[in-house]
Design a protein around this motif. Structure first.
Motif, PDB file in Angstrom:
ATOM      1  N   ASP A  94       0.870  -1.255  -0.042  1.00 50.32           N
ATOM      2  CA  ASP A  94      -0.013   0.113   0.078  1.00 50.32           C
ATOM      3  C   ASP A  94       0.939   1.315   0.023  1.00 50.32           C
ATOM      4  O   ASP A  94       0.599   2.339  -0.564  1.00 50.32           O
ATOM      5  CB  ASP A  94      -0.786   0.152   1.195  1.00 50.32           C
ATOM      6  N   ALA A  95       1.910   1.215   0.737  1.00 48.67           N
ATOM      7  CA  ALA A  95       2.718   2.549   1.092  1.00 48.67           C
ATOM      8  C   ALA A  95       4.113   2.444   0.266  1.00 48.67           C
ATOM      9  O   ALA A  95       4.408   1.440  -0.150  1.00 48.67           O
ATOM     10  CB  ALA A  95       3.106   2.615   2.759  1.00 48.67           C
ATOM     11  N   TYR A 130       7.712   4.946  -0.885  1.00 49.77           N
ATOM     12  CA  TYR A 130       8.503   6.036  -0.154  1.00 49.77           C
ATOM     13  C   TYR A 130       9.509   6.481  -1.243  1.00 49.77           C
ATOM     14  O   TYR A 130      10.149   5.588  -2.061  1.00 49.77           O
ATOM     15  CB  TYR A 130       9.207   5.699   1.224  1.00 49.77           C
ATOM     16  N   TYR A 152       6.174  10.503   0.594  1.00 56.63           N
ATOM     17  CA  TYR A 152       5.627   9.139   0.743  1.00 56.63           C
ATOM     18  C   TYR A 152       4.134   9.043   0.378  1.00 56.63           C
ATOM     19  O   TYR A 152       3.613  10.101   0.302  1.00 56.63           O
ATOM     20  CB  TYR A 152       5.891   8.670   2.160  1.00 56.63           C
ATOM     21  N   GLN A 203       0.387   6.628   1.147  1.00 53.83           N
ATOM     22  CA  GLN A 203       0.034   5.600   1.859  1.00 53.83           C
ATOM     23  C   GLN A 203      -1.261   4.766   1.124  1.00 53.83           C
ATOM     24  O   GLN A 203      -1.453   3.589   1.264  1.00 53.83           O
ATOM     25  CB  GLN A 203      -0.462   6.030   3.228  1.00 53.83           C
ATOM     26  N   ARG A 216       0.506  -2.425   4.243  1.00 58.24           N
ATOM     27  CA  ARG A 216      -0.193  -1.543   5.426  1.00 58.24           C
ATOM     28  C   ARG A 216      -0.355  -2.348   6.555  1.00 58.24           C
ATOM     29  O   ARG A 216      -0.753  -3.591   6.258  1.00 58.24           O
ATOM     30  CB  ARG A 216      -1.498  -1.183   4.808  1.00 58.24           C
ATOM     31  N   ASP A 217      -0.105  -1.736   7.684  1.00 57.25           N
ATOM     32  CA  ASP A 217      -0.736  -2.051   9.002  1.00 57.25           C
ATOM     33  C   ASP A 217      -0.158  -3.578   9.327  1.00 57.25           C
ATOM     34  O   ASP A 217      -0.516  -4.542   9.876  1.00 57.25           O
ATOM     35  CB  ASP A 217      -2.289  -2.538   8.879  1.00 57.25           C
ATOM     36  N   SER A 249       6.437   2.040  14.208  1.00 56.81           N
ATOM     37  CA  SER A 249       5.853   0.643  13.082  1.00 56.81           C
ATOM     38  C   SER A 249       4.579   0.744  13.170  1.00 56.81           C
ATOM     39  O   SER A 249       3.964  -0.344  12.787  1.00 56.81           O
ATOM     40  CB  SER A 249       6.420  -0.522  13.741  1.00 56.81           C
ATOM     41  N   ASN A 250       3.900   1.817  13.185  1.00 58.29           N
ATOM     42  CA  ASN A 250       2.457   1.945  13.037  1.00 58.29           C
ATOM     43  C   ASN A 250       2.445   2.530  11.334  1.00 58.29           C
ATOM     44  O   ASN A 250       3.272   3.061  11.100  1.00 58.29           O
ATOM     45  CB  ASN A 250       1.806   2.665  13.997  1.00 58.29           C
ATOM     46  N   PHE A 251       1.406   2.211  10.745  1.00 56.71           N
ATOM     47  CA  PHE A 251       1.283   2.563   9.361  1.00 56.71           C
ATOM     48  C   PHE A 251       1.340   3.933   9.472  1.00 56.71           C
ATOM     49  O   PHE A 251       1.710   4.569   8.364  1.00 56.71           O
ATOM     50  CB  PHE A 251      -0.169   2.133   9.094  1.00 56.71           C
ATOM     51  N   GLU A 281       5.718   7.439   9.221  1.00 60.22           N
ATOM     52  CA  GLU A 281       6.085   7.198   7.990  1.00 60.22           C
ATOM     53  C   GLU A 281       7.516   7.427   7.886  1.00 60.22           C
ATOM     54  O   GLU A 281       8.384   7.143   7.077  1.00 60.22           O
ATOM     55  CB  GLU A 281       5.520   7.929   6.944  1.00 60.22           C
TER      56      GLU A 281
END
Lengths: 113, 112
Positions: A30-31, A33, A48, A50, A96-97, B93-95, B98
């Motif tokens: 999903d993300a 960078y 970046y 998300q 993601r997550d 380390s949470n979405f 960044e």
């Protein structure tokens, strides 16, 4: 095999020209960078994203622009406004997550001549 | 993110265990310790991460002190291909977090 592809590996640009660096991933991440690395230095975050159609500035966004029209692609444009563009540019992605690590591409070395 | 401190460079004999230290005295309770390495002119490669417990995978082991203020990455049988710059990073380390901040890392040289 899944991975993240940056192209080209080496790029030369004349001063005053814009140039676009490609980053494509087939990991369904999903993300995405963009980082910049100067000789002997760590990595600095440029932009970046998300999710598709959304992105945020990192620490050194001035002189750069990005787009995220597709999940797989996150191109970086180095504009003529970037005063010192010669550097090693790295693209990364992450699911993601999750607490897993980032996957990095092999980088593009940009030289302004 | 908490700041990390690593030695600038280290040498290790081929076949021996390479122990790379990292100080992160300001780490908060929900921050993870991540390790990456970068071989010359390539993108960084994820190695391992941990929160409180020691971790091991096929590449390395991560030992985190009980107070979590420091950690050690262990490469059990170093080879010449382990020569690289190793980065220790502390992050939520949470979405939503960044800003993965890479310092200058430790340049590890494996000696034949």
């Amino acid at each position: 095999d899944g991975g993240i592809t940056q192209s080209p590996k080496y790029l030369f640009r004349k001063e005053g020209q814009n140039v676009t660096l490609s980053c494509e991933q087939n990991l369904n991440h999903d993300a995405m960078y963009w980082y910049r690395q100067d000789p002997g230095q760590g990595l600095r975050l440029i932009y970046y994203s998300q999710i598709v159609n959304d992105f945020q500035k990192g620490d050194i966004a001035e002189g750069y622009s990005v787009s995220r029209e597709k999940k797989e692609s996150f191109p970086l444009t180095v504009t003529s406004a970037q005063k010192n563009p010669t550097a090693f540019y790295l693209c990364a992605s992450k699911l993601r997550d999750t607490k897993g690590g980032y996957t990095f591409g092999s980088g593009t070395r940009l030289t302004v001549v | 993110d908490a700041k990390t401190t690593q030695p600038t460079s280290m040498d290790c004999a081929e076949g021996r265990a390479a122990n790379l230290p990292c100080n992160h005295s300001t780490i908060s309770g929900n921050e993870y310790v991540y390790w990456y390495r970068q071989i010359h002119s390539q993108g960084p490669q994820y190695i391992i991460h941990g929160l409180k417990n020691n971790e091991t995978n096929e590449m390395a082991s991560l030992i985190i002190t009980e107070d979590r203020k420091s950690s050690t990455l262990i490469l059990p049988h170093a080879t010449l291909r382990d020569t690289a710059v190793y980065y220790c990073i502390v992050t939520l380390s949470n979405f939503g977090n960044e800003k993965l901040t890479f310092g200058t890392g430790t340049r590890l040289t494996i000696i034949p």
